[in-house]
Design a protein around this motif. Structure first.
Motif, PDB file in Angstrom:
ATOM      1  N   PHE A 343      46.828  47.611  45.968  1.00  0.00           N
ATOM      2  CA  PHE A 343      47.314  46.512  45.492  1.00  0.00           C
ATOM      3  C   PHE A 343      48.440  47.087  44.914  1.00  0.00           C
ATOM      4  CE2 PHE A 343      48.935  44.264  41.874  1.00  0.00           C
ATOM      5  CZ  PHE A 343      49.115  42.878  42.375  1.00  0.00           C
ATOM      6  N   ALA A 344      49.659  46.856  45.343  1.00  0.00           N
ATOM      7  CA  ALA A 344      51.117  47.357  44.747  1.00  0.00           C
ATOM      8  C   ALA A 344      52.093  46.040  44.750  1.00  0.00           C
ATOM      9  CB  ALA A 344      51.580  48.437  45.557  1.00  0.00           C
ATOM     10  N   GLY A 345      51.951  45.613  43.682  1.00  0.00           N
ATOM     11  CA  GLY A 345      53.040  44.381  43.328  1.00  0.00           C
ATOM     12  C   GLY A 345      53.001  43.763  41.964  1.00  0.00           C
ATOM     13  N   ALA A 346      53.389  42.564  42.061  1.00  0.00           N
ATOM     14  CA  ALA A 346      53.574  41.799  40.719  1.00  0.00           C
ATOM     15  C   ALA A 346      52.113  41.122  40.675  1.00  0.00           C
ATOM     16  CB  ALA A 346      54.635  40.530  40.945  1.00  0.00           C
ATOM     17  N   LYS A 347      51.877  41.147  39.129  1.00  0.00           N
ATOM     18  CA  LYS A 347      50.724  40.403  38.735  1.00  0.00           C
ATOM     19  C   LYS A 347      50.802  39.019  38.816  1.00  0.00           C
ATOM     20  CE  LYS A 347      50.175  43.127  34.837  1.00  0.00           C
ATOM     21  NZ  LYS A 347      49.525  43.754  33.705  1.00  0.00           N
ATOM     22  N   GLU A 348      50.701  38.360  39.703  1.00  0.00           N
ATOM     23  CA  GLU A 348      50.959  36.791  39.639  1.00  0.00           C
ATOM     24  C   GLU A 348      49.460  36.531  39.612  1.00  0.00           C
ATOM     25  OE1 GLU A 348      52.726  36.552  43.572  1.00  0.00           O
ATOM     26  OE2 GLU A 348      54.734  36.658  42.761  1.00  0.00           O
TER      27      GLU A 348
END
Length: 632
Positions: A343-348
């Motif tokens: 997982f590499a991204g925004a913590k939505e």
């Protein structure tokens, strides 16, 4: 006695808010300033190595991958051991990217590339999120390659068993793309490496529409002997990153590791521990910022030897989370397979998941059957309040299209939920106001007998069915709501850069206006004034909030005790300055809540036959000020 109780309670509540402001805001600001000074001094001592500098081609991200056991341990020269090198100037991000052939990453939410040298995922930008509220500002850069100012990347592969001389790919290995084209949700990418000794390594990488990479590693053995290999995965970050520094938010190394539960290590904590090892099944681990994160999501049935670590190389800290899986012996003519996810991204919240009964936002946590992956977002100890608060705000946001309006609507709903309790409280306050003449007469009858006053006062309360401390209930009810809303505004990315109306372009940031430069009419920044600049922050919405709080207090009769009068007179001003540094959304909530409370309390007072003396009290306040001015 009642006046003393109310005074003590008011002092306690004010003290709690003051201490909270000092702990969550003032102390972190001082620590940031101290850290900046230390960094400046360190830079002066070693000018040849810029702050956060890395070797142009660092050997590897961290100390050796965890060892399974002494007998079958991977070789000590695993591909992730740091080897000290001479200082090399840091190059630009563009130059570092150009140092390796690359495969482009192209999705609706991510852009970047995969380095064929080392097969690292080391170039990711979040195209839907910008550095500032300006939509033309640069996209958030999550991963950066080695050689740039702040390397941050993920790496996957195999480790050979100790005592063997198997040639395996490392961070310097040149892979080849099997075929052509970018990595997209509809087009996987396959990388290939032949070690020339009978082993062929293939890695198939897929990506979804959000932030999930899935890796399938295969090793085909056409050599003359079986080989034993250990699958591994790691996330490495070079240099200690800037953090918000607030107690209510965790930034650093994080994971939910089987039965050992949630593990959180801030950067200073892991610096002290050096390395922490875990042997678990059904876990995940990674590195989190306030709004972004990178996390390894192995199969939930995989047995892991996981680790958090901090290492120092060339005066630069390197932080790493990694895991090693059980060995696989690949027979002649056989194929070994290992799966990994990143997982590499925004913590939505809708993407990560919420994991709360009946809320329905499953995200990766539910879709992948992960173990409390929702805790990648720091909901805090009071998650049973903060999660429903977020869901309510998110629901109304999708209904009306503005988080500010959503805050106003949720405030109304909270008011309705607590209406019975608040009505009883305000009714008791109204009765208290109605018996003020009786209490005054009581003090005149027994001016020197406090015990007699107390006895007859309690008799009046019993007869009139009055709870003397009921007036404090509305304030007490606000505290958990205030904290949960503050937490949601502070930690959830959905609130980041969420606009309201007028000058509020980011509800998660303080009101940008300032009384001390006449709301922008004077061309200077009061916050830069030496010593006191940090306190010269007072926006328009905090002023509105202070006025509503003052009006609410004027709705009540003036306390007879001088100390209590002073406390309640100064409290709106104190809260105004304190909340000036809080997120604008929280200040808007407090002002709106005060206004609703004034309307509700006035209605209940009228219903109980008590005169609403708000305007009389306001006139008396101004008349008293004019009288004092003439006297001087």
């Amino acid at each position: 006695m009642t006046d003393n109780r109310n005074t003590i309670l008011a002092v306690i509540l004010s003290g709690l808010v003051l201490l909270g402001w000092q702990y969550f805001f003032n102390i972190p600001q001082m620590e940031k300033q101290r850290a900046a000074e230390l960094a400046s001094k360190s830079q002066a001592v070693n000018p040849a190595q810029p702050q956060g500098a890395q070797p142009a081609t660092p050997a590897a991200p961290g100390a050796a991958i965890p060892q399974p056991n002494a007998a079958t341990a991977p070789a000590g020269s695993a591909p992730n051991a740091i080897q000290p090198q001479a200082n090399t100037p840091v190059v630009s991000r563009e130059a570092a990217l150009a140092a390796s052939p690359r495969v482009k990453i192209d999705t609706p939410r991510l852009s970047g590339s995969i380095a064929l040298k080392g097969a690292r995922i080391d170039d990711i930008a979040l195209v839907q999120f910008r550095e500032t509220v300006d939509p033309k500002s640069p996209a958030i850069e999550l991963f950066s390659p080695s050689g740039s100012a702040n390397p941050y990347y993920a790496e996957f592969g195999w480790v050979a068993a100790a005592g063997t001389s198997v040639k395996i790919p490392d961070q310097n290995t040149q892979w080849e793309q099997d075929g052509t084209g970018s990595l997209t949700p509809n087009h996987p990418v396959t990388l290939k490496y032949d070690n020339g000794e009978g082993l062929t390594f293939r890695r198939t990488i897929t990506i979804d529409e959000r932030y999930l990479f899935t890796m399938k590693d295969e090793v085909t053995n056409v050599g003359n002997a079986p080989v034993t290999l250990y699958p591994f995965a790691l996330i490495s970050r070079h240099g200690t990153p800037h953090v918000a520094g607030y107690y209510i938010l965790h930034e650093g190394l994080v994971g939910y590791l089987g039965e050992q539960g949630l593990q959180e290590y801030g950067y200073s904590k892991i610096d002290e521990a050096k390395a922490v090892n875990f042997k678990v099944t059904n876990g995940w681990l990674g590195i989190t910022d306030k709004y972004w994160a990178a996390a390894l999501l192995p199969d939930t049935s995989a047995q892991l030897q996981a680790r958090f670590s901090s290492n120092l190389a060339n005066n630069v800290r390197t932080y790493q989370t990694d895991y090693l899986q059980d060995a696989q012996t690949i027979a002649i003519g056989g194929t070994g397979t290992a799966n990994a996810r990143l997982f590499a991204g925004a913590k939505e919240a809708g993407t990560v998941g919420i994991n709360f009964p009946a809320l329905g936002l499953g995200g990766y946590n539910k879709d992948l059957g992960l173990n409390h992956f929702d805790l990648l977002i720091d909901w805090g100890w009071f998650y049973f309040i903060t999660k429903p608060m977020f869901v309510a705000l998110d629901f109304f946001f999708h209904l009306v299209g503005n988080f500010g309006i959503a805050i106003l609507l949720v405030t109304v709903i909270i008011k309705l939920l607590f209406l019975p309790l608040a009505n009883k409280s305000y009714a008791s306050m109204a009765k208290m106001k109605a018996i003020q003449p009786q209490l005054a007469a009581l003090k005149e009858r027994h001016p020197d007998d406090k015990a007699k006053q107390q006895q007859e006062m309690m008799e009046i309360y019993r007869k009139e069915k009055i709870n003397p401390v009921a007036g404090c209930l509305p304030v007490l009810l606000q505290i958990p709501v205030f904290f949960s809303l503050y937490k949601v505004l502070f930690v959830t990315i959905e609130m980041r850069h969420a606009p309201f109306y007028g000058w509020i372009h980011d509800l998660s940031a303080p009101d940008p206006t300032n009384l001390f430069n006449l709301f922008g009419l004077l061309a200077f920044d009061p916050t830069h004034v030496p010593v006191i600049g940090h306190y010269l922050v007072l926006g328009a919405w905090p002023i509105v909030m202070g006025i509503t709080m003052w009006v609410q207090m004027k709705l009540n009769p003036t306390p007879p005790d001088p100390t209590q009068q002073m406390i309640f007179a100064w409290m709106p001003l104190i809260f105004t300055f304190m909340l000036a540094s809080f997120p604008a959304g929280l200040v808007i909530y407090w002002a709106w809540n005060n206004l609703l409370s004034v309307v509700q309390q006035g209605y209940i007072m009228r219903r109980n036959g008590v005169k609403v003396e708000l305007f009389d009290n306001l006139k008396a306040s101004f008349a008293r000020k004019k009288k004092n001015a003439k006297a001087t």
